[in-house]
Scaffold this motif. Structure first.
Motif, PDB file in Angstrom:
ATOM      1  N   GLN A   1      -2.054  10.739   2.119  1.00  0.00           N
ATOM      2  CA  GLN A   1      -3.247   9.929   2.338  1.00  0.00           C
ATOM      3  C   GLN A   1      -3.203   8.690   1.453  1.00  0.00           C
ATOM      4  O   GLN A   1      -2.329   8.543   0.606  1.00  0.00           O
ATOM      5  N   GLN A   2      -4.175   7.812   1.649  1.00  0.00           N
ATOM      6  CA  GLN A   2      -4.349   6.661   0.772  1.00  0.00           C
ATOM      7  C   GLN A   2      -5.832   6.454   0.506  1.00  0.00           C
ATOM      8  O   GLN A   2      -6.665   6.637   1.402  1.00  0.00           O
ATOM      9  N   PRO A   3      -6.181   6.078  -0.736  1.00  0.00           N
ATOM     10  CA  PRO A   3      -7.564   5.693  -0.984  1.00  0.00           C
ATOM     11  C   PRO A   3      -7.855   4.365  -0.298  1.00  0.00           C
ATOM     12  O   PRO A   3      -6.951   3.702   0.217  1.00  0.00           O
ATOM     13  N   ASP A   4      -9.111   3.967  -0.279  1.00  0.00           N
ATOM     14  CA  ASP A   4      -9.453   2.635   0.216  1.00  0.00           C
ATOM     15  C   ASP A   4      -8.727   1.629  -0.665  1.00  0.00           C
ATOM     16  O   ASP A   4      -9.039   1.450  -1.841  1.00  0.00           O
ATOM     17  N   ASN A   5      -7.721   0.981  -0.094  1.00  0.00           N
ATOM     18  CA  ASN A   5      -6.826   0.187  -0.934  1.00  0.00           C
ATOM     19  C   ASN A   5      -7.160  -1.300  -0.965  1.00  0.00           C
ATOM     20  O   ASN A   5      -6.417  -2.088  -1.567  1.00  0.00           O
ATOM     21  N   THR A   6      -8.256  -1.707  -0.366  1.00  0.00           N
ATOM     22  CA  THR A   6      -8.595  -3.129  -0.322  1.00  0.00           C
ATOM     23  C   THR A   6      -8.684  -3.738  -1.714  1.00  0.00           C
ATOM     24  O   THR A   6      -8.209  -4.846  -1.964  1.00  0.00           O
ATOM     25  N   ALA A   7      -9.291  -2.987  -2.636  1.00  0.00           N
ATOM     26  CA  ALA A   7      -9.462  -3.511  -3.990  1.00  0.00           C
ATOM     27  C   ALA A   7      -8.140  -3.676  -4.718  1.00  0.00           C
ATOM     28  O   ALA A   7      -8.058  -4.438  -5.690  1.00  0.00           O
TER      29      ALA A   7
ATOM     30  N   SER B   1       0.809  -1.218   0.000  1.00  0.00           N
ATOM     31  CA  SER B   1       0.000   0.000   0.000  1.00  0.00           C
ATOM     32  C   SER B   1       0.841   1.267   0.000  1.00  0.00           C
ATOM     33  O   SER B   1       0.323   2.360  -0.274  1.00  0.00           O
TER      34      SER B   1
ATOM     35  N   LEU C   1      -8.559  10.935  -5.031  1.00  0.00           N
ATOM     36  CA  LEU C   1      -8.455  11.353  -3.631  1.00  0.00           C
ATOM     37  C   LEU C   1      -7.717  12.683  -3.525  1.00  0.00           C
ATOM     38  O   LEU C   1      -8.112  13.558  -2.742  1.00  0.00           O
TER      39      LEU C   1
ATOM     40  N   ASP D   1      -7.361  -7.140   1.660  1.00  0.00           N
ATOM     41  CA  ASP D   1      -7.836  -6.587   2.941  1.00  0.00           C
ATOM     42  C   ASP D   1      -6.901  -6.875   4.110  1.00  0.00           C
ATOM     43  O   ASP D   1      -7.223  -6.556   5.255  1.00  0.00           O
TER      44      ASP D   1
ATOM     45  N   ASP E   1      -3.520  -5.866   3.997  1.00  0.00           N
ATOM     46  CA  ASP E   1      -2.391  -4.943   3.864  1.00  0.00           C
ATOM     47  C   ASP E   1      -1.070  -5.700   3.807  1.00  0.00           C
ATOM     48  O   ASP E   1      -0.180  -5.510   4.651  1.00  0.00           O
TER      49      ASP E   1
ATOM     50  N   ALA F   1      -7.528   6.093  -8.582  1.00  0.00           N
ATOM     51  CA  ALA F   1      -8.066   6.246  -7.226  1.00  0.00           C
ATOM     52  C   ALA F   1      -7.213   7.213  -6.415  1.00  0.00           C
ATOM     53  O   ALA F   1      -7.740   8.037  -5.646  1.00  0.00           O
TER      54      ALA F   1
END
Length: 446
Positions: free
Chosen positions: A59-65, A50, A425, A69, A71, A421
């Motif tokens: 910052q970071q976007p929602d990185n799950t995709a 990540s 952001l 999940d 990390d 993404a």
């Protein structure tokens, strides 16, 4: 460089520590500093995947995709050919750029180096070898602590800031002799291969050109060059900035990329036929830039500020017209002989991640040649009199890039989704800021 050669390099330069770095999507150096012996013993380092997804403001976007999940880590493997001495360090320190790999040895799709290497592999599969030469513009500015105040040119030996345009002025460059003498020495120690220095149009605006060569090597050198310039400026009590448009009334700063393609086996420039005339591949390459540059702009103009540079009559392109020795065009063909026939992409700002900018422009040209696209007629007059063809702002650029399937195929869908993404952001964060213009003109008048 082999491991034995690396140990000799460390011994020759009395290296005590190693900066192990990777470029993230913004082009910022991330990594770890290891003692020399630990670096030699471990052979690699691990970082969270990540880390590649950091925005310019951390910052970071929602990185799950993009990373899952949990990390997870990735393996960062040193590219020993990039080993260099850090010339400004207080102790003897080396820096080595690393490649990002999954635990099975496959490239991490989100890594900028992986994206560029993927494009270069497509060229290699066709028997082609890309050659590039970047030109880097940047500003020297006075030290600046209040972000609400405009930037100012620095004081040179005269004790006065530049008050007007000083294009190609030798004396204006000499006003900062101590800075440039140390920068030249650092670039030589750092093996950056810089070629020429000029004063550009803006107050305190400079340009340094690189010798032409392999795109990955040039991207590495530009990546390191930005750090070198900023560090040197700090040592001389000033700032150096690679913002695309740092001052409202001054021209913006670009990273123009000269590019040509060779036959990998013969070394012949495929933009020229054996009799020296222009080849069809040259036109196809130009047409690829014309079609796809407007669709890959987040990689060539990655920030809100980038689009302030792309304005009419400010020494920056507003479209993807092309012409022979025509600096008003987004695509310029310099005068040259058949062996050195090339084109110059004048669209990228100097704020780009160099790996992604190289990958983007080469991907556009590759698609043009693969699809046998035909260019428009060359511009014989000013392209600034033509309509805008490039996106007007980052949000527009993101929307255009997301819909382009050929670019997704060449650059990698996983990378494109993650990169956009990050850009979304950054744009959303910027859009929450209330500017001084709004307070000045809206506070009591609406």
């Amino acid at each position: 460089m082999s491991t034995d050669s690396l140990q000799d390099f460390f011994a020759q330069h009395r290296i005590q520590e190693v900066e192990c770095v990777i470029p993230d999507m913004t082009g910022i150096a991330r990594g770890k500093i290891l003692p020399k012996d630990l670096f030699l013993k471990s052979g690699h380092m691990r970082l969270p995947k990540s880390v590649l997804l950091n925005t310019v403001n951390g910052q970071q976007p929602d990185n799950t995709a993009f990373v899952g999940d949990t990390d997870p880590d990735m393996v960062c493997v040193p590219d020993l050919s990039t080993a260099r001495v850090v010339p400004w360090a207080a102790e003897q320190v080396a820096v080595i750029i690393h490649d990002c790999e999954e635990f099975d040895g496959t490239p991490v799709a989100l890594s900028p180096r992986s994206v560029l290497r993927g494009v270069l592999n497509r060229y290699q599969a066709r028997g082609w070898q890309a050659v590039v030469a970047p030109e880097m513009e940047f500003y020297l500015v006075a030290r600046h602590q209040n972000p609400h105040e405009p930037l100012q040119p620095p004081l040179g030996r005269t004790g006065k800031p530049e008050a007007g345009r000083q294009s190609y002025s030798i004396d204006a460059v000499n006003d900062f002799d101590p800075f440039f003498l140390e920068l030249s020495r650092f670039c030589e120690v750092h093996r950056l291969g810089v070629e020429t220095l000029i004063h550009e149009a803006g107050a305190g605006q400079m340009e340094i050109n690189f010798t032409h060569g392999d795109p990955m090597d040039l991207a590495d050198r530009v990546f390191l060059f930005k750090r070198t310039v900023r560090e040197t400026a700090l040592r001389h009590g000033i700032f150096a900035t690679f913002m695309a448009k740092p001052m409202e009334a001054e021209p913006g700063s670009a990273m123009h990329i000269h590019q040509s393609i060779l036959d990998a086996e013969t070394g012949h420039n495929i933009f020229s036929l054996p009799d020296g005339s222009v080849s069809p591949a040259f036109g196809h390459y130009i047409a690829g830039l014309q079609r796809y540059v407007p669709l890959v702009m987040p990689m060539l103009a990655p920030y809100v500020n980038s689009y302030r540079r792309l304005s009419r009559n400010m020494s920056a392109p507003i479209n993807v017209q092309w012409g022979f020795d025509n600096r008003t065009c987004g695509i310029r063909v310099p005068e040259s002989d058949a062996a050195n026939r090339r084109l110059e992409n004048r669209v990228p700002g100097v704020d780009v991640n160099p790996y992604l900018a190289m990958a983007a422009t080469l991907a556009c040209g590759y698609l043009g040649m693969e699809q046998a696209l035909e260019p428009t007629a060359p511009m014989r007059s000013s392209a600034w009199d033509m309509d805008y063809e490039l996106p007007n702002h980052l949000e527009d650029a993101i929307r255009r890039m997301r819909t382009c399937e050929p670019l997704r195929e060449v650059l990698g869908g996983a990378f494109v989704d993650a990169f956009l993404a990050v850009k979304e952001l950054e744009y959303a964060t910027y859009n929450r800021v209330i500017s001084s213009w709004e307070r000045e003109h809206l506070l009591l008048l609406v």
